[in-house]
Structures are given as structure tokens and as C-alpha cells.
Design an enzyme around this catalytic site. Sequence first.
Site, PDB file in Angstrom:
ATOM      1  N   PRO A 127       0.878  -1.222   0.154  1.00 46.09           N
ATOM      2  CA  PRO A 127       0.172  -0.863  -0.145  1.00 46.09           C
ATOM      3  C   PRO A 127       0.971   1.169   0.059  1.00 46.09           C
ATOM      4  O   PRO A 127       2.131   1.038   0.892  1.00 46.09           O
ATOM      5  CB  PRO A 127      -1.049   0.021   1.424  1.00 46.09           C
ATOM      6  N   PRO A 128       0.237   2.380  -1.089  1.00 46.14           N
ATOM      7  CA  PRO A 128       1.290   3.705  -0.816  1.00 46.14           C
ATOM      8  C   PRO A 128       0.569   4.052   0.499  1.00 46.14           C
ATOM      9  O   PRO A 128      -0.195   3.988   1.452  1.00 46.14           O
ATOM     10  CB  PRO A 128       0.525   4.308  -2.110  1.00 46.14           C
ATOM     11  N   CYS A 129       2.258   3.852   1.059  1.00 46.93           N
ATOM     12  CA  CYS A 129       2.353   5.032   2.467  1.00 46.93           C
ATOM     13  C   CYS A 129       2.596   5.751   2.816  1.00 46.93           C
ATOM     14  O   CYS A 129       3.508   6.889   2.550  1.00 46.93           O
ATOM     15  CB  CYS A 129       2.722   4.052   3.566  1.00 46.93           C
ATOM     16  N   GLN A 130       1.955   6.880   3.880  1.00 47.12           N
ATOM     17  CA  GLN A 130       2.613   8.269   3.680  1.00 47.12           C
ATOM     18  C   GLN A 130       2.776   8.264   5.330  1.00 47.12           C
ATOM     19  O   GLN A 130       1.945   8.115   5.947  1.00 47.12           O
ATOM     20  CB  GLN A 130       1.193   9.576   3.775  1.00 47.12           C
ATOM     21  N   PRO A 131       3.855   7.975   5.718  1.00 42.71           N
ATOM     22  CA  PRO A 131       4.314   8.147   6.623  1.00 42.71           C
ATOM     23  C   PRO A 131       3.940   9.333   7.342  1.00 42.71           C
ATOM     24  O   PRO A 131       4.084  10.101   7.518  1.00 42.71           O
ATOM     25  CB  PRO A 131       6.665   8.105   6.796  1.00 42.71           C
TER      26      PRO A 131
END
Length: 649
Positions: A127-131
Site C-alpha cells: 500500500p502506498p504509505c504516507q508516513p
Amino acid sequence: MLEAGKNKETIVAAGGYGVPLRKSDRLQLPLNDDHCTIETFGDWLARHDGERLAVDLFTGAGGLSLGIQDAGWTIAAGVDFDERAVETHASNFPGLSLRLDLAEVEVRDHLVQVLSDAKIDLIAGGPPCQPFSRAGRNKIRDLVLNHGRDPDDLRKELWRAYLDIVTRVRPRAVLMENVPDMGLADDFAVIRILQDKLEKMGYATEVRLASASDFGVPQHRKRLILLARNDIDFFDWPDEKCPQPTLRDAIADLPGFNFGPRELIGDRELTYDESQDLSELAQEMRDGAEPGVVHDHMTRAVREDDYATFNRMTSTTLYSDLDESERRYRADSFTDKYKRLGYGDLSRTITAHIAKDGYWYIHPEEPRTLTVREAARVQTFPDRFRFAGTRSDAFRQIGNAVPPQLGRAAASALKPLESDDVPGVEPLWVQVREELAEWARANRDGEKWYSYPAPEMGPVQAAVVALLAGTRELDLASIAEFVRGWKRITPGRYLDLLHKAPTRSAYKRLGRLTQAIDVPGIWNVKRRAELARLLELAPAQEAVFTMLLGQDDLLVLNQATLRVAARVAGSESDRTNRQTTGRVDLSRLVGAEEDASLRLAAVQVIGRTLCTAEDPNCAECPLANVCREPQDGTDLRREAADGTLLSVL
């Protein structure tokens, strides 16, 4: 060497770029022979009865799908929102290839319903993750607590969508892949939440920062891998490849080109010499390919000035080494703008950036950038694997992909037992974290209250302890006791506190408190970030300050916490790879959410008082029974004959 290719390209612009910008033809791929639709999925399942089925979410072109397939699973479904990537997946894999936006709850509901008739053994995905930035976490928490915001109303956090599907489908095994920055940028907050949720659902978990080159991928590429399974506690990765393959092993057998500046390079289909003496990797890449043919061996034309520059470069040439007349960008801002790869080395990491600019990936011998097929080879996509869309579409899909051979290694660690006697999973780490939190609660009621987030620990006490971090324990205890119960610092109290300073260093540190004395409302916990700036807290001091206020899911990395985490893990992460493996080891003990700061404080206390560098007191350590490296010669884990966790609280 081949003449420049005749692939169909459309000139879209010339401008001042120095070479006509050409858009390649769009490759349209046929559907896989075993492809199905939602309407025919039931029939497809009947044909694959008894097989191990896998679902790949956020699949991209399917690098992870291919690795999973090679490890023994059948791909039942792949899901992504990129139209070209879905076309690529539908051509190369059986089952469903669905273009869906998993950020939408209704879409996830529908997908879960579609999968309800299937026995899904593995759910994988990246999943594209936005930390979370630390500021971002604080803002989110404040919105949730004070403004009634739904904590799950975070559309960009697609890892929540991934976890939601896993929670409802409940596969035997879970595999999640992402860039290491997903963990490093936010102290593994997302990863710890995922581990915590999965372990409470009955899964054993493992997090690893894996080097792709260790598993046969000829490039420098680290990936964060989260594995989970609910049948056993053990994850058996395959042996690492030794020696590691080089760029020569990957691409030296592909046809070379004779070409000049501004000329087209390569073609959709070229002749391939099958009589060569191939490397082991090249042999694997040719498996299943059309005999005598290589596809998509093409790249962009090269400017005249770059053509000359590339010819003068070696694999050790820095951009700043080039003559100023050869540079189109500032050398101080773009230190690695051009990179010629070396045949005897690993390639640099292939990223989606290659779709826009291939100058990071200059061929080792020819004055050009890598072709689509060469980039695919470096990622370990076999030659039979084709990519839908234009040349740029292919480069983007390749750069975004998980290297299939890394995916295969990770999936292999999740293979089910051949025996029907499955022991199941003991929720060991859930129990360890619960006991660690209980140990901390018991201790914070005593004389070391100042080491923990507690009702008595307000901004005044946290600031004083943070400023004095690293001083002698006796001095810290006496000063903390002196400020116990203070809600703010007045000028009179400030002077009294300075008189208590035991050393010149402590006096100087406490002197910084003067900057906050006359600021109205600064001792309100909601203004903790502003207070930390006013006091000019160093990063390590700010971490202690934040931890003591229990306001953030952070990790405090210091000698004490890293030593404890490394000894429990049986690793050397307190001495090497502190920022990476050290964080992984510590995050397992700290966990996530409500009691994370309390457990972190407990680990720090254990490291300072029990798990010391010399003469550790293992007998009183609450982690001794799970420690893989007991320091006093006694393995306390053996005291439990049945293997259950012993309590030393």
C-alpha cells in the site's frame, strides 16, 4: 551490435531540449488465458480447487505477484488503480485483475464480498504509505481528541484499507512490502500499529529490512517487509545468494546498439542470440521467452552533448567531475545527476523516476540510458513478462515494482506446513508488551516515578528531566522530586531550582528554563511542541520530553534502549545498523498506541538500571524470559517446561 531500431514513435515536441521528444507506441496486451471476471470468478475457483490462493492488493505491474506465484501460490486476484498496471497484470497472471480505488469503504466491501467464496491463503501488497511526521501525528491526535474527528477518516492512509481487508478476509498469511522510509520516517508508528493489530488477531509477525541483492536482485535496493501468519511462529527465509549477481550477469547478453545522437534506440522486437554462454541470472530471465526474440529493448534518443559526455564517463565519474560546459544543472545541487553504471557492480536502485529521466542509469559501455528490457532485468522481471502502455508507462511500472526475486524470498518464508499437525501461534509478544506495561505501572508508583509518563508528569517535570537527561541518577532523582507537583515555573521557583543544580553542567542546562518563565500559558501540555522549541531541546532531549508526556508514538534510540532491544532480539543492532535494525528490534518491545510511551520508558529504565553494559541484573529484568542473549549465563526461558512465558513481575 544492432542498428538503431525502427520502433513507431510520435514526435510530440522539440523545443530547446536538444532532441525531439518522442512518445512511443502504446503496447496493448492480450488477457491471460486463465483470466476471469467477477461474473466468472466462481467457475474459476472451481477449476483451481485445492490450490493455495493469493490476493495482491496495490499490485502495480505485479512484481510481488510474480514472486508469490514462483513461491507456489496461484494468484486469484490483483487490485490496483493504475489503468496500465492493471492491463499488465491481467495479461501476465490468472484470475481477477481489478481496477479499484481501495480508499473507498464501499469498494472494499464489494471486494470482500467477491472474495467470500474463495479460501484465500495469502494476502499481499504494497500500500502506498504516507508516513506520519511527528507534527502530523500530534495534529491528528489533537483533531481526534478535541474536534470529534473520526481517526479512520484518513483517506490517504491506504495501509488502513489494506489492514481492513486483511481483518475481514482473515487469510492464513500476510505479506506487506514498502520502502524503508515508511518505517524510518515515523519511528515505525504505522508498522507497530499493523503488528499490534495482527498479533491481537492471532498472527505471529516479523518485520525485516531486506536487501534485495541478498536474494539475487542485481541492484542496491532495501525494502521493508512485514510478514504475518496464524499457523506457526517461525519464518524460514531462503538462504541468501552468494555471490550476489552483478549488472553484467543481468544485461550483458542483451543486444548492443550502433547509433548516433538524436537517433532512435532499440525496438519492440529484436533478434536475440540464444547460443551465448549465459549467466545463471540471464538463463532464468530467458526462461519461457520466445526463442530468438527479445521484446521492449528500447530507450530514449540522446542529445548530442550528452552523447559525447556519456562516452567520456566511467562508473566512478561524479557529476561534479564533468567540465562545467557539460553540466546543465548546478553541481552542488545535483551531485549525482548523471550516473554511469558499472558492469561489475550492482545497479543503483531502479525507481519510477526512470520514466522521466534515465540519466541515473547510463549503460556501462554505450552512451545511452538503460532500455525498458534492461531495467526489467535489473528488477528480475523475466523476458516473457511484458508491460502495457507506452515506453514511459513501462518504465514507471518497472520502477514502482517489487523485484520478483525479493517477493519470492519473502513469500517463501510464509509457506504452510506440509503436515496437518499445525501447532498454532502463541501471542507471545502481545503478552510481553502487556507485562512490560504492568511492570512500568508498578514501578512508576515508586521512587522512580519521574522516569515514566504518569499523572504527576506534567510539562514542568518532563522539561526538567529532559534537560538533565544523561546526568547521574541520584542528581536527577533529587531535582525531579524537588519540582514534583509544579504546574508552572515562576521567577522565584526558577532561582530555587538553580540553587539545587549539583554541577555546572546541570546549572547551565536548567538555565534554559528562563526562556519560558514569562510566556503565558506555555506550561499547558497542548503547547508542548512550542515549549520544546523555546527551551531549545536537542533531538534526544525532545524525544525524552515527548515520551514522558505520553503524547506520541515515538522511539527513543539511545544506548540504554538499543542495548535492551538488541539483547532481547539476539542481534547486534545496538552496535551496527542502529537507525534501521535497531528501530525494528525496539519497536517490537514498544508496540503501538495507548501504552507505547509507557513501555518505551520501561525499556529505558531497564537499560539504565538492570540491563547495563556491565554486570546486568537479569534475575530482576521483566524481559529475561524472552531474551535471546541473557548476560549472566542463566537462560531463564528454560524454567518453563511447557515453553510458556514466565512472569517475573
